[in-house]
Design an enzyme around this catalytic site. Sequence first.
Site, PDB file in Angstrom:
ATOM      1  N   THR A  59      -4.588  -3.524  -3.986  1.00 27.59           N
ATOM      2  CA  THR A  59      -5.731  -3.038  -4.765  1.00 27.59           C
ATOM      3  C   THR A  59      -5.299  -1.763  -5.471  1.00 27.59           C
ATOM      4  O   THR A  59      -4.356  -1.104  -5.045  1.00 27.59           O
ATOM      5  CB  THR A  59      -6.940  -2.697  -3.865  1.00 27.59           C
ATOM      6  N   LEU A 114      -6.611  -0.633   3.108  1.00 29.42           N
ATOM      7  CA  LEU A 114      -6.856   0.776   3.489  1.00 29.42           C
ATOM      8  C   LEU A 114      -6.564   1.720   2.326  1.00 29.42           C
ATOM      9  O   LEU A 114      -5.708   1.414   1.486  1.00 29.42           O
ATOM     10  CB  LEU A 114      -5.980   1.120   4.697  1.00 29.42           C
ATOM     11  N   ASN A 122       0.819  -1.200   0.000  1.00 31.02           N
ATOM     12  CA  ASN A 122       0.000   0.000   0.000  1.00 31.02           C
ATOM     13  C   ASN A 122       0.859   1.258   0.000  1.00 31.02           C
ATOM     14  O   ASN A 122       2.077   1.189   0.215  1.00 31.02           O
ATOM     15  CB  ASN A 122      -0.929  -0.001   1.225  1.00 31.02           C
ATOM     16  N   PHE A 123       0.206   2.405  -0.291  1.00 29.81           N
ATOM     17  CA  PHE A 123       0.851   3.719  -0.242  1.00 29.81           C
ATOM     18  C   PHE A 123       2.003   3.870  -1.236  1.00 29.81           C
ATOM     19  O   PHE A 123       2.924   4.650  -1.002  1.00 29.81           O
ATOM     20  CB  PHE A 123       1.288   4.048   1.199  1.00 29.81           C
ATOM     21  N   LEU A 124       1.905   3.150  -2.373  1.00 29.48           N
ATOM     22  CA  LEU A 124       2.872   3.375  -3.468  1.00 29.48           C
ATOM     23  C   LEU A 124       2.643   4.788  -3.984  1.00 29.48           C
ATOM     24  O   LEU A 124       1.512   5.141  -4.346  1.00 29.48           O
ATOM     25  CB  LEU A 124       2.660   2.371  -4.585  1.00 29.48           C
TER      26      LEU A 124
HETATM   27  C1  LIG Z   1       6.065 -11.118  -2.661  1.00 34.81           C
HETATM   28  C2  LIG Z   1       5.920  -9.580  -2.388  1.00 34.81           C
HETATM   29  C3  LIG Z   1       5.472  -8.765  -3.615  1.00 34.81           C
HETATM   30  C4  LIG Z   1       5.297  -7.249  -3.283  1.00 34.81           C
HETATM   31  C5  LIG Z   1       4.919  -6.422  -4.498  1.00 34.81           C
HETATM   32  C6  LIG Z   1       3.544  -6.811  -5.067  1.00 34.81           C
HETATM   33  C7  LIG Z   1       3.122  -5.877  -6.234  1.00 34.81           C
HETATM   34  C8  LIG Z   1       2.740  -4.471  -5.697  1.00 34.81           C
HETATM   35  C9  LIG Z   1       2.357  -3.533  -6.835  1.00 34.81           C
HETATM   36  C10 LIG Z   1       2.063  -2.115  -6.337  1.00 34.81           C
HETATM   37  C11 LIG Z   1       0.728  -2.016  -5.655  1.00 34.81           C
HETATM   38  C12 LIG Z   1       0.443  -0.614  -5.139  1.00 34.81           C
HETATM   39  C13 LIG Z   1      -0.863  -0.592  -4.383  1.00 34.81           C
HETATM   40  C14 LIG Z   1      -1.167   0.752  -3.783  1.00 34.81           C
HETATM   41  O1  LIG Z   1      -0.301   1.446  -3.290  1.00 34.81           O
HETATM   42  C15 LIG Z   1      -2.632   1.263  -3.853  1.00 34.81           C
HETATM   43  S1  LIG Z   1      -2.969   1.873  -5.550  1.00 34.81           S
HETATM   44  C16 LIG Z   1      -2.449   3.565  -5.379  1.00 34.81           C
HETATM   45  C17 LIG Z   1      -1.158   3.806  -6.139  1.00 34.81           C
HETATM   46  N1  LIG Z   1      -0.715   5.188  -5.939  1.00 34.81           N
HETATM   47  C18 LIG Z   1      -1.268   6.225  -6.581  1.00 34.81           C
HETATM   48  O2  LIG Z   1      -2.143   6.077  -7.416  1.00 34.81           O
HETATM   49  C19 LIG Z   1      -0.745   7.596  -6.170  1.00 34.81           C
HETATM   50  C20 LIG Z   1      -0.649   8.554  -7.343  1.00 34.81           C
HETATM   51  N2  LIG Z   1       0.130   7.982  -8.432  1.00 34.81           N
HETATM   52  C21 LIG Z   1       1.482   7.812  -8.317  1.00 34.81           C
HETATM   53  O3  LIG Z   1       2.123   8.101  -7.306  1.00 34.81           O
HETATM   54  C22 LIG Z   1       2.176   7.187  -9.519  1.00 34.81           C
HETATM   55  O4  LIG Z   1       1.355   7.354 -10.648  1.00 34.81           O
HETATM   56  C23 LIG Z   1       2.470   5.676  -9.329  1.00 34.81           C
HETATM   57  C24 LIG Z   1       3.549   5.513  -8.262  1.00 34.81           C
HETATM   58  C25 LIG Z   1       1.197   4.923  -8.927  1.00 34.81           C
HETATM   59  C26 LIG Z   1       2.989   5.099 -10.653  1.00 34.81           C
HETATM   60  O5  LIG Z   1       4.129   5.835 -11.039  1.00 34.81           O
HETATM   61  P1  LIG Z   1       4.187   6.533 -12.497  1.00 34.81           P
HETATM   62  O6  LIG Z   1       5.260   7.549 -12.468  1.00 34.81           O
HETATM   63  O7  LIG Z   1       2.794   6.921 -12.889  1.00 34.81           O
HETATM   64  O8  LIG Z   1       4.585   5.316 -13.512  1.00 34.81           O
HETATM   65  P2  LIG Z   1       6.071   4.756 -13.774  1.00 34.81           P
HETATM   66  O9  LIG Z   1       6.917   4.925 -12.574  1.00 34.81           O
HETATM   67  O10 LIG Z   1       6.567   5.321 -15.048  1.00 34.81           O
HETATM   68  O11 LIG Z   1       5.774   3.172 -13.945  1.00 34.81           O
HETATM   69  C27 LIG Z   1       4.789   2.749 -14.888  1.00 34.81           C
HETATM   70  C28 LIG Z   1       4.525   1.310 -14.561  1.00 34.81           C
HETATM   71  O12 LIG Z   1       3.938   1.246 -13.242  1.00 34.81           O
HETATM   72  C29 LIG Z   1       2.672   0.577 -13.333  1.00 34.81           C
HETATM   73  N3  LIG Z   1       1.746   1.133 -12.345  1.00 34.81           N
HETATM   74  C30 LIG Z   1       1.175   2.348 -12.354  1.00 34.81           C
HETATM   75  N4  LIG Z   1       0.364   2.492 -11.283  1.00 34.81           N
HETATM   76  C31 LIG Z   1       0.444   1.337 -10.577  1.00 34.81           C
HETATM   77  C32 LIG Z   1      -0.175   0.861  -9.368  1.00 34.81           C
HETATM   78  N5  LIG Z   1      -1.051   1.617  -8.670  1.00 34.81           N
HETATM   79  N6  LIG Z   1       0.113  -0.396  -8.930  1.00 34.81           N
HETATM   80  C33 LIG Z   1       0.975  -1.173  -9.639  1.00 34.81           C
HETATM   81  N7  LIG Z   1       1.590  -0.788 -10.799  1.00 34.81           N
HETATM   82  C34 LIG Z   1       1.328   0.462 -11.248  1.00 34.81           C
HETATM   83  C35 LIG Z   1       2.195   0.861 -14.755  1.00 34.81           C
HETATM   84  O13 LIG Z   1       1.222  -0.124 -15.111  1.00 34.81           O
HETATM   85  C36 LIG Z   1       3.512   0.726 -15.525  1.00 34.81           C
HETATM   86  O14 LIG Z   1       3.841  -0.653 -15.676  1.00 34.81           O
HETATM   87  P3  LIG Z   1       3.578  -1.356 -17.131  1.00 34.81           P
HETATM   88  O15 LIG Z   1       4.436  -0.628 -18.113  1.00 34.81           O
HETATM   89  O16 LIG Z   1       3.932  -2.821 -16.929  1.00 34.81           O
HETATM   90  O17 LIG Z   1       2.077  -1.181 -17.389  1.00 34.81           O
HETATM   91  C1  LIG Z   2      -7.855   1.172  -1.247  1.00 34.94           C
HETATM   92  N1  LIG Z   2      -6.548   1.886  -1.187  1.00 34.94           N
HETATM   93  C2  LIG Z   2      -5.476   1.097  -1.837  1.00 34.94           C
HETATM   94  C3  LIG Z   2      -6.598   3.292  -1.612  1.00 34.94           C
HETATM   95  C4  LIG Z   2      -6.892   3.481  -3.073  1.00 34.94           C
HETATM   96  N2  LIG Z   2      -5.960   3.441  -4.045  1.00 34.94           N
HETATM   97  N3  LIG Z   2      -6.582   3.669  -5.252  1.00 34.94           N
HETATM   98  C5  LIG Z   2      -7.922   3.852  -5.047  1.00 34.94           C
HETATM   99  C6  LIG Z   2      -8.988   4.087  -5.913  1.00 34.94           C
HETATM  100  C7  LIG Z   2     -10.266   4.218  -5.384  1.00 34.94           C
HETATM  101  C8  LIG Z   2     -10.478   4.064  -3.986  1.00 34.94           C
HETATM  102  C9  LIG Z   2     -11.816   4.172  -3.407  1.00 34.94           C
HETATM  103  C10 LIG Z   2     -12.282   3.133  -2.590  1.00 34.94           C
HETATM  104  C11 LIG Z   2     -13.543   3.216  -2.014  1.00 34.94           C
HETATM  105  C12 LIG Z   2     -14.324   4.349  -2.272  1.00 34.94           C
HETATM  106  F1  LIG Z   2     -15.556   4.433  -1.743  1.00 34.94           F
HETATM  107  C13 LIG Z   2     -13.862   5.411  -3.091  1.00 34.94           C
HETATM  108  C14 LIG Z   2     -12.603   5.299  -3.663  1.00 34.94           C
HETATM  109  O1  LIG Z   2     -12.068   6.244  -4.473  1.00 34.94           O
HETATM  110  C15 LIG Z   2     -12.996   7.265  -4.935  1.00 34.94           C
HETATM  111  C16 LIG Z   2     -12.204   8.102  -5.931  1.00 34.94           C
HETATM  112  N4  LIG Z   2     -11.212   8.860  -5.183  1.00 34.94           N
HETATM  113  C17 LIG Z   2      -9.928   8.548  -5.165  1.00 34.94           C
HETATM  114  C18 LIG Z   2      -9.336   9.529  -4.375  1.00 34.94           C
HETATM  115  N5  LIG Z   2     -10.295  10.369  -3.929  1.00 34.94           N
HETATM  116  C19 LIG Z   2     -11.472   9.928  -4.421  1.00 34.94           C
HETATM  117  C20 LIG Z   2      -9.418   3.839  -3.127  1.00 34.94           C
HETATM  118  C21 LIG Z   2      -8.148   3.721  -3.668  1.00 34.94           C
END
Ligand SMILES: CCCCCCCCCCCCCC(=O)CSCCNC(=O)CCNC(=O)[C@H](O)C(C)(C)COP(=O)(O)OP(=O)(O)OC[C@H]1O[C@@H](n2cnc3c(N)ncnc32)[C@H](O)[C@@H]1OP(=O)(O)O
Ligand SMILES: CN(C)Cc1n[nH]c2ccc(-c3ccc(F)cc3OCCn3ccnc3)cc12
Length: 386
Positions: free
Chosen positions: A173, A386, A137-139
Amino acid sequence: VQEQNHAFWDTQPVPKLDQVIEKNGPIETKTLDDVRKEPLSLPPQFEWSTIDVNDHAQLMDVYTLLNENYVEDDDNMFRFDYSVAFLKWALQPPGYLKQWHIGVRVKDNKKMVGFISAIPATVVVDKTENIKMVEINFLCVHKKLREKRLAPVLIKEITRLVNLENIWQAAYTAGIVLPKPVATCRYYHRSLNPKKLVEVGFSQIPANITMSLLIKLHKVPEATKHAFRPLEKKDVPSATLLVQKYLSKYSLAPTFDEHEIWHWFAPLKNVMDCQVLTDAQGNVTDLFSFYTLPSSIINHPKHKNLKAAFSFYNVATSIPVAELMQDALTVAKNNEFDVFNCLDIFENNQFIKDLKFAPGDGNLQYYLYNYSTPTKKSADIGLVLL
Ligand SMILES: CCCCCCCCCCCCCC(=O)CSCCNC(=O)CCNC(=O)[C@H](O)C(C)(C)COP(=O)(O)OP(=O)(O)OC[C@H]1O[C@@H](n2cnc3c(N)ncnc32)[C@H](O)[C@@H]1OP(=O)(O)O
Ligand SMILES: CN(C)Cc1n[nH]c2ccc(-c3ccc(F)cc3OCCn3ccnc3)cc12
């Protein structure tokens, strides 16, 4: 046919998007010998920085990075604003390891520009496979450093540090579609303060109804129907049995021992609300819980924050689930929440309509890393991240 090419995810032990899965099992098996002993390389201007969440300054760095750069809604109007107390709670469950709280800093000025975390969890898949895994979480990567392939480096580094502890699976997620969702869930919102939600653009006022009617339509009872009270330590043994029995019905669910139950469900101001009903013997028969996750309102002249409650784990055995959740709404409203959110997981579809939840604008995908399992329906999911 899936056109998308995932340069990073196609190298990872996850099913392809177009793969049909018949049975459960790890995708790859490695041993500790296969795990790199040294950290992944970062671009030269950055350095790894293990975050000690007991050090307030370092925890503030994580808070600020997320407050300014974490998840926004599709219209970039709201951004999650996880509080400092919430982050400490979320990152320090029983058995947590501080080396799984990974930051990336700029070498020159130590500014934090990236973060990812893992916490230990036991997750049961298809009611049979108890798997010791982590929840990721919190990537987060700073807005100014997006699309430079930093995320794969963070993901590979947390994978390495988790593998070093002989753990090979993870659950996570995301709001986006990646290879390959275990389940695709919808989220729903129950307005508690419709006037503010309309003012900030979270919801629209439906055609030909007045604001005063909208407020009336969303009124909730001032007092709970049942004698709910906050969870206390003495409730933990019976609450653990109740929650365990309930979660064992789902195809993707955690197990919680008593220590974990107390960590995740102990009432904590501005973080966790959990209330229970007990029987004549003092055993917990019903429980609702929700966590506090405000969102910043981006660039709004009058309102800076939206106070949102997110449904956590809920069990009803002596009353209908709709009455349990109606009382949760009352408690949330009385604690000044603007909105109460839930997913269409568990048996939530049994109350979502009756209690006047409205569908949100997107999906939340559930994923497993290095584990194949047939796709689940939302109602089969019994896990909340979360
Ligand atoms: C056995 C233990 C295993 C542990 C690890 C398990 C796995 C855990 C996985 C993590 C789970 C996290 C769960 C979690 O925290 C909850 S999901 C919330 C993730 N965070 C955010 O959305 C915050 C705002 N966005 C950012 O900070 C950036 O956009 C992030 C950092 C998201 C991507 O940075 P960026 O500067 O926008 O992108 P690049 O660095 O250029 O990289 C692009 C590559 O990253 C792939 N990508 C993008 N978003 C992703 C995401 N949410 N999961 C997985 N992958 C994600 C994308 O598909 C592409 O790969 P591809 O080219 O193959 O498609
Ligand atoms: C789960 N946890 C990993 C955080 C997380 N990551 N990515 C997300 C995408 C949707 C939701 C989510 C889950 C339940 C919900 F009722 C509304 C939501 O998002 C609304 C859209 N939004 C996003 C930010 N501010 C508003 C959480 C997450």
